[in-house]
Motif scaffolding. Structure first.
Motif, PDB file in Angstrom:
ATOM      1  N   UNK A  63      -8.040  27.061  18.926  1.00  0.00           N
ATOM      2  CA  UNK A  63      -8.758  26.566  20.108  1.00  0.00           C
ATOM      3  C   UNK A  63     -10.265  26.711  19.934  1.00  0.00           C
ATOM      4  N   UNK A  64     -11.025  25.890  20.669  1.00  0.00           N
ATOM      5  CA  UNK A  64     -12.489  25.903  20.742  1.00  0.00           C
ATOM      6  C   UNK A  64     -13.162  25.342  19.493  1.00  0.00           C
ATOM      7  N   UNK A  65     -12.665  25.635  18.315  1.00  0.00           N
ATOM      8  CA  UNK A  65     -13.221  25.108  17.068  1.00  0.00           C
ATOM      9  C   UNK A  65     -12.112  25.169  16.036  1.00  0.00           C
ATOM     10  N   UNK A  66     -11.688  24.002  15.493  1.00  0.00           N
ATOM     11  CA  UNK A  66     -10.539  24.045  14.580  1.00  0.00           C
ATOM     12  C   UNK A  66     -10.945  24.602  13.218  1.00  0.00           C
ATOM     13  N   UNK A  67      -9.924  24.917  12.430  1.00  0.00           N
ATOM     14  CA  UNK A  67     -10.159  25.595  11.164  1.00  0.00           C
ATOM     15  C   UNK A  67     -10.987  24.796  10.178  1.00  0.00           C
ATOM     16  N   UNK A  68     -10.790  23.480  10.126  1.00  0.00           N
ATOM     17  CA  UNK A  68     -11.568  22.652   9.202  1.00  0.00           C
ATOM     18  C   UNK A  68     -13.050  22.693   9.554  1.00  0.00           C
ATOM     19  N   UNK A  69     -13.367  22.544  10.848  1.00  0.00           N
ATOM     20  CA  UNK A  69     -14.767  22.601  11.271  1.00  0.00           C
ATOM     21  C   UNK A  69     -15.358  23.987  11.011  1.00  0.00           C
ATOM     22  N   UNK A  70     -14.557  25.009  11.258  1.00  0.00           N
ATOM     23  CA  UNK A  70     -15.030  26.370  11.019  1.00  0.00           C
ATOM     24  C   UNK A  70     -15.381  26.562   9.545  1.00  0.00           C
ATOM     25  N   UNK A  71     -14.489  26.139   8.660  1.00  0.00           N
ATOM     26  CA  UNK A  71     -14.717  26.302   7.224  1.00  0.00           C
ATOM     27  C   UNK A  71     -15.934  25.495   6.780  1.00  0.00           C
TER      28      UNK A  71
END
Length: 230
Positions: A63-71
């Protein structure tokens, strides 16, 4: 017991499913690792950017920021900590997107905890930097900083891109076979030929496409080689 199995790592688990996160935490702590946990992408990114971790275990569906965007944001900020992605998505396209955003390995749920720990240790071993800068003509790569420089222009690489470029530089001007690149970039249980081609395509976009002459050459059906400028 091998020395490697007794050395604990600092692991950040970014996972929104409480039961999965708790199981990972309990298992890794029993194996002498130090674990921290965040349950959403925004807090996970903030904690990751503080640094101090050996490996990040990252769920894609956050939630809030998906893993791809986080990475992607983590790599854009210059953090080279190895990332092991967890996901329920089992398609080749999903894996390629994960590797393309800077992931070092990829596991599909459900998984065995012993395999998870083995993958964590494997990605940590693979990212121990070689200190010597590698050079071919106008192209240089520093594995410690993951920065490549060509003709005065410096670009930041992902860990996988850096592993591939370092291997090509060490082997130049010989052809590096596909299996050797796969082994040195991902280890025994990591990427496949499609993931390799994707990484090389993105590497070319960074160190070849902005310039007049290409240095990375494909040898059809065999591998790749790096050549000096004419």
């Amino acid at each position: 017991m091998p020395i490697d199995a007794r050395v604990g790592l600092r692991v950040l688990v970014i996972e929104d499913q409480h039961d999965i996160a708790a199981n990972i935490w309990d298992f890794l702590e029993r194996r002498s690792h130090v674990v921290d946990h965040c349950a959403d992408g925004v807090s996970g990114l903030a904690r990751a950017l503080e640094g101090g971790f050996d490996v990040i275990v990252l769920d894609l569906g956050l939630p809030r920021l998906d893993g791809l965007d986080l990475c992607r944001q983590l790599r854009a900020a210059g953090h080279g900590v190895p990332v092991l992605m967890l996901t329920a998505r089992d398609t080749l396209g999903d894996k390629l997107r994960g590797f393309g955003e800077g992931a070092d390995d990829y596991m599909v749920k459900p998984f065995a905890m012993h395999e998870l720990e083995a993958r964590i240790r494997a990605v940590h071993r693979r990212v121990q930097p070689v200190r010597d800068t590698l050079v071919l003509g106008c192209l240089a790569y520093d594995p410690a900083t993951m920065l490549a420089t060509r003709e005065g222009r410096t670009v930041a690489l992902t860990r996988l891109q850096g592993n591939i470029l370092a291997t090509l530089l060490r082997d130049a001007p010989k052809v590096t076979p596909h299996p050797r690149l796969l082994q040195l970039a991902w280890g025994e249980d990591g990427g496949d030929i499609a993931a390799l081609h994707t990484q090389v395509y993105e590497l070319r976009a960074l160190i070849d496409r902005p310039f007049a002459h290409a240095m990375i050459q494909s040898v059809r059906g065999i591998g790749y080689r790096l050549v000096d400028l004419p």
